[in-house]
Design a protein around this motif. Structure first.
Motif, PDB file in Angstrom:
ATOM      1  N   UNK A 186       0.956  -1.128   0.165  1.00 59.45           N
ATOM      2  CA  UNK A 186       0.056  -0.094  -0.006  1.00 59.45           C
ATOM      3  C   UNK A 186       0.938   1.176  -0.012  1.00 59.45           C
ATOM      4  N   UNK A 196      -6.112   0.633 -11.750  1.00 61.61           N
ATOM      5  CA  UNK A 196      -6.636  -0.661 -11.985  1.00 61.61           C
ATOM      6  C   UNK A 196      -6.323  -1.695 -10.869  1.00 61.61           C
ATOM      7  N   UNK A 253      -6.706  -0.706  -7.285  1.00 63.65           N
ATOM      8  CA  UNK A 253      -8.242  -0.957  -6.787  1.00 63.65           C
ATOM      9  C   UNK A 253      -8.404  -2.279  -6.471  1.00 63.65           C
ATOM     10  N   UNK A 283      -6.752  -2.964  -3.109  1.00 63.03           N
ATOM     11  CA  UNK A 283      -7.695  -2.460  -1.936  1.00 63.03           C
ATOM     12  C   UNK A 283      -8.879  -3.379  -1.676  1.00 63.03           C
ATOM     13  N   UNK A 284      -9.483  -3.495  -2.646  1.00 69.70           N
ATOM     14  CA  UNK A 284     -10.688  -4.422  -2.525  1.00 69.70           C
ATOM     15  C   UNK A 284     -10.203  -5.818  -1.968  1.00 69.70           C
ATOM     16  N   UNK A 290      -7.916  -6.208   0.210  1.00 72.82           N
ATOM     17  CA  UNK A 290      -7.844  -5.794   1.533  1.00 72.82           C
ATOM     18  C   UNK A 290      -9.115  -5.750   2.236  1.00 72.82           C
ATOM     19  N   UNK A 291      -9.978  -4.846   1.654  1.00 74.46           N
ATOM     20  CA  UNK A 291     -11.343  -4.500   2.411  1.00 74.46           C
ATOM     21  C   UNK A 291     -12.097  -6.019   2.503  1.00 74.46           C
ATOM     22  N   UNK A 292     -12.018  -6.493   1.582  1.00 72.46           N
ATOM     23  CA  UNK A 292     -13.039  -7.814   1.446  1.00 72.46           C
ATOM     24  C   UNK A 292     -12.289  -8.963   2.632  1.00 72.46           C
ATOM     25  N   UNK A 301     -16.182   1.433  -7.784  1.00 74.03           N
ATOM     26  CA  UNK A 301     -14.792   1.517  -8.406  1.00 74.03           C
ATOM     27  C   UNK A 301     -14.460   2.459  -9.259  1.00 74.03           C
ATOM     28  N   UNK A 326     -13.737   5.486  -7.332  1.00 76.87           N
ATOM     29  CA  UNK A 326     -12.330   5.734  -6.473  1.00 76.87           C
ATOM     30  C   UNK A 326     -11.364   5.480  -7.361  1.00 76.87           C
ATOM     31  N   UNK A 327     -11.496   4.938  -8.717  1.00 76.47           N
ATOM     32  CA  UNK A 327     -10.514   5.337  -9.639  1.00 76.47           C
ATOM     33  C   UNK A 327      -9.913   6.798  -9.530  1.00 76.47           C
ATOM     34  N   UNK A 330      -5.948  -3.008   7.174  1.00 78.29           N
ATOM     35  CA  UNK A 330      -7.206  -3.742   7.329  1.00 78.29           C
ATOM     36  C   UNK A 330      -6.793  -4.868   8.512  1.00 78.29           C
TER      37      UNK A 330
END
Lengths: 292, 273
Positions: free
Chosen positions: A217, A280, A283, A286-287, A289-291, B107, B110-111, B272
Motif C-alpha cells: 500500500x 486498476x 483498486x 484495496x478491494x 484488503x477490504x474484503x 470502483x 475511487x479510480x 485492515x
C-alpha cells in the motif's frame, strides 16, 4: 426493496461533480491529444499522432523523454528512500523506545500536513549555496568539501529535490507502517525467540512477510504521488537549472503557459493512461484488503 | 544490563535527532519571523536579538492576508462540507445496495484516487460552465477532488454499521432521506471527521488549482498569496517567514487538535486489521 430504501440519486451529486471535473476533462484530453490546439489560433486541426511522435523522438528541441526519465527516477528513488527510512523509524518507535514514542510520531508526521509550497520555500533558503543553513552548518563543523551548490548544480538539483521530498513524505509512510507493525501479534516474536531466533531472523521471517500488504500500500501511495509530482519541483527549482529537474507535470505546466495546449494535453493523456492502468491494480489490491 | 542501557540511550538519541530534523523548518520560520530584515537575511537558526512583532502587521497589510485568510476558510470549509456530505451520501447507498451496477460505480469513483487532473481541458470545462475565476467554481472543483478518497474511506465505514438499524427505521416509517440524516449520518461522525479534516488540510495547503483557475488576486487563498508575496519580497526573509507562519498556524492548530483522527484515518485507509 433495496433500491427504494437506498435510492441511487443519493450518489448523484458526488457522481456529477466527479464526472464534470475529472472524467470529462480526461476524455476531452484524449481527443485534443490528436490536435494542434494552441493559444495563437482559434482553429484546432487534427494532426494524428504528431504530438506523440514529438514526445518519443527527442529531436524537436524539447527533450520530452528527459522529463519522463526524471519523473521515473524521482518516483523510484523516493519509493526506496521513504520506505527504508520510514521502516527504520517505525521499528524504532514501536520497539526501540517506549517513552515519548507518540510524541515523536506527532512531530515526524508534521511535515506531511504542512503545505508543500511552504516546505519548498523554506528548503530553498536552507539549501542556498552561499547563505543557507545546511552549508553554514557544514562549514562550521569543518566539512567544507560537503558544502555543495545543492539546487543550482545541474547534477545535484534532482537529488536535492528528491532529498527534500523524502524529508516531507517519510513521516506519512512511517505512520502507516507503525499501524502495520502494531497489527502483528507479539506471540509470533515470543515463539521465535523461544526457538532461538535472533532479532534479525525475526525481522526477515516475521516482520517483513507480515508487513508485505502494508508495504504494498505505501509503495502504491508513493508511486501515485511520484508520477504526479509537481508542487515541490515547481517551487524548489521550477524545473531548472536549465531543464534538469523538469518532470511530466512541470513540463505540462510549461507547455500550458506557452500556449501549446495540444502538447500539454498529450502529456496529460499519456500520464492518464499510465495512471488508469496502475489505478486498476491499486483498486484490485484495496478491494482484496477490504474484503479480507 | 549496561549494553541494554546504552542501546536505549542510542535509540532515544536517534529518535530525537530525527524529530529535530523534522522540526527544523517550522523552527526556522518561527525565529526568523521575529527578526529584522538584516538579521533574517540568511534565514539562520539563531534566536532574534529583538522581537519584531510588527513584521506580522506588515505582512497582514501588504500581503492582503485578511482577504486571503477569508478566501482560504471559505474554500476549505465550503468544499469540505459539500464534498464530504456528497461523498457520504454516495458511499452509503453504494455500500448498502451492492448491486452489480453500484459496485461498478463505486470502483469508477475511487479510480479518481489515481487519475491525474488534465489541467488544460479542465480549463475548457471551467470556461464552458462559466465557473472560471469564480469562487463557487473553485469550491466545486475542490469538492470534486475530495470525493474519490472520501467515498473510499466512508464506504468501508458504512459496512461496519448494522443493517438492522435501517430495517427498524424503515418499519417505523422513516423515509430514505430521514433514515440517512437522522440515523446514519450521526453514526458516521468518526469517519466524517477523519475525511473532513484530511480534506480541510489538503485544500488549505493546495495552490495549484487557484494558480490555474483564479486570476483575480482578491480571490486568492493563503498559499497563493504567500507564493506571490515571496515573488515580491524574496530578499526579505523576515517578512516571508511571518507570512508563512500565519499560513501554517491554522494548519498546525487543526493538526494538533485532530491528530488522533488524522493518524487513524491514514491507517484506516491502508491497513485492515
Amino acid at each position: 426493496m433495496k433500491a427504494r430504501t437506498y435510492p441511487f440519486y443519493f450518489a448523484g451529486g458526488a457522481l456529477a461533480l466527479y464526472l464534470i471535473f475529472f472524467v470529462i476533462p480526461s476524455i476531452m484530453g484524449i481527443f485534443y491529444a490528436f490536435t494542434d490546439w494552441n493559444s495563437y489560433s482559434t482553429e484546432v486541426n487534427f494532426i494524428g499522432l504528431n504530438n506523440f511522435r514529438t514526445i518519443f523522438s527527442s529531436g524537436a528541441g524539447q527533450n520530452y523523454l528527459h522529463f519522463i526519465r526524471n519523473t521515473i527516477i524521482f518516483t523510484i528513488t523516493t519509493i526506496f528512500l521513504k520506505t527504508a527510512i520510514a521502516l527504520g523509524l517505525a521499528l524504532l518507535l514501536t520497539g526501540g523506545i517506549k517513552r515519548l514514542s507518540y510524541f515523536h510520531r506527532v512531530v515526524m508526521y508534521l511535515p506531511a500536513v504542512l503545505p508543500i509550497l511552504v516546505v519548498s520555500l523554506v528548503f530553498k533558503s536552507i539549501l542556498n549555496p552561499a547563505t543557507g543553513l545546511l552549508n553554514t552548518f557544514l562549514r562550521n563543523i569543518g566539512l567544507d568539501f560537503l558544502a555543495q551548490r545543492w539546487l543550482v548544480d545541474i547534477h545535484l538539483a534532482l537529488p536535492s529535490v528528491i532529498a527534500v521530498d523524502t524529508w516531507r513524505g517519510v513521516g506519512y509512510i512511517m505512520v502507516i507502517l507503525i499501524a502495520g507493525l502494531m497489527a502483528i501479534p507479539d506471540e509470533y516474536y515470543e515463539a521465535a525467540s523461544i526457538d532461538g531466533a535472533s532479532g534479525l531472523d525475526s525481522f526477515w521471517h516475521i516482520t517483513i512477510p507480515l508487513l508485505m500488504p502494508v508495504l504494498t500500500v505505501t509503495t502504491v501511495l508513493n508511486l501515485l504521488y511520484g508520477l504526479k509530482v509537481f508542487d515541490i519541483v515547481f517551487v524548489l527549482t521550477n524545473g531548472g537549472p536549465g531543464r534538469a529537474t523538469d518532470t511530466v507535470y512541470t513540463a505540462i505546466f510549461d507547455e500550458f503557459s506557452k500556449g501549446r495546449y495540444g502538447m500539454a494535453t498529450t502529456l496529460s493523456t499519456l500520464l492518464f493512461f499510465i495512471m488508469i492502468i496502475l489505478g486498476y491494480f491499486v483498486i484490485r489490491l484495496m478491494h482484496r484488503e477490504t474484503e479480507g | 544490563m549496561i549494553i541494554r542501557k546504552i542501546r536505549g540511550l542510542f535509540n532515544h538519541s536517534v529518535a530525537l535527532v530525527a524529530s529535530l530534523i523534522m522540526f527544523i523548518p517550522v523552527y526556522l520560520v518561527v525565529v526568523n519571523s521575529l527578526k529584522t530584515k538584516v538579521e533574517a537575511s540568511s534565514m539562520g537558526a539563531g534566536l532574534p536579538t529583538t522581537l519584531n512583532w510588527q513584521n506580522f502587521a506588515v505582512v497582514i497589510e501588504r500581503g492582503k492576508l485578511l482577504t486571503a485568510f477569508g478566501n482560504s476558510v471559505l474554500y476549505a470549509v465550503g468544499a469540505t462540507l459539500i464534498g464530504t456530505t456528497l461523498a457520504a451520501l454516495a458511499a452509503y447507498v453504494l455500500s448498502r445496495n451492492r448491486s452489480r451496477f453500484n459496485r461498478f460505480i463505486y470502483f469508477f469513483i475511487i479510480m479518481g484516487i489515481a487519475m491525474p487532473t488534465n489541467f488544460v481541458t479542465l480549463m475548457k470545462v471551467m470556461q464552458l460552465t462559466h465557473l472560471i475565476n469564480t469562487q463557487i467554481g473553485i469550491i466545486l472543483l475542490y469538492s470534486a477532488t475530495s470525493i474519490p478518497f472520501s467515498v473510499f474511506l466512508i464506504y468501508a465505514f458504512v459496512g461496519t454499521l448494522p443493517r438492522e438499524l435501517d430495517e427498524a427505521a424503515i418499519i417505523d416509517g422513516c423515509s430514505p432521506i430521514r433514515l440517512f440524516f437522522s440515523v446514519i449520518y450521526p453514526l458516521l461522525t468518526p469517519v466524517l471527521i477523519t475525511a473532513g479534516v484530511l480534506n480541510l488540510l489538503g485544500i488549505w495547503n493546495e495552490f495549484l488549482l487557484p494558480l490555474y483557475y483564479l486570476n483575480r488576486s482578491a480571490y486568492w487563498p493563503m498559499t497563493l498569496a504567500v507564493y506571490n508575496f515571496f515573488g515580491q519580497f524574496e530578499s526579505d526573509w523576515s517578512l516571508v517567514s511571518a507570512d508563512i507562519l500565519l499560513t501554517i498556524l491554522p494548519v498546525i492548530i487543526v493538526y494538533l487538535f485532530a491528530q488522533r483522527f488524522i493518524l487513524s484515518g491514514m491507517t484506516a485507509g491502508s491497513v485492515k486489521g
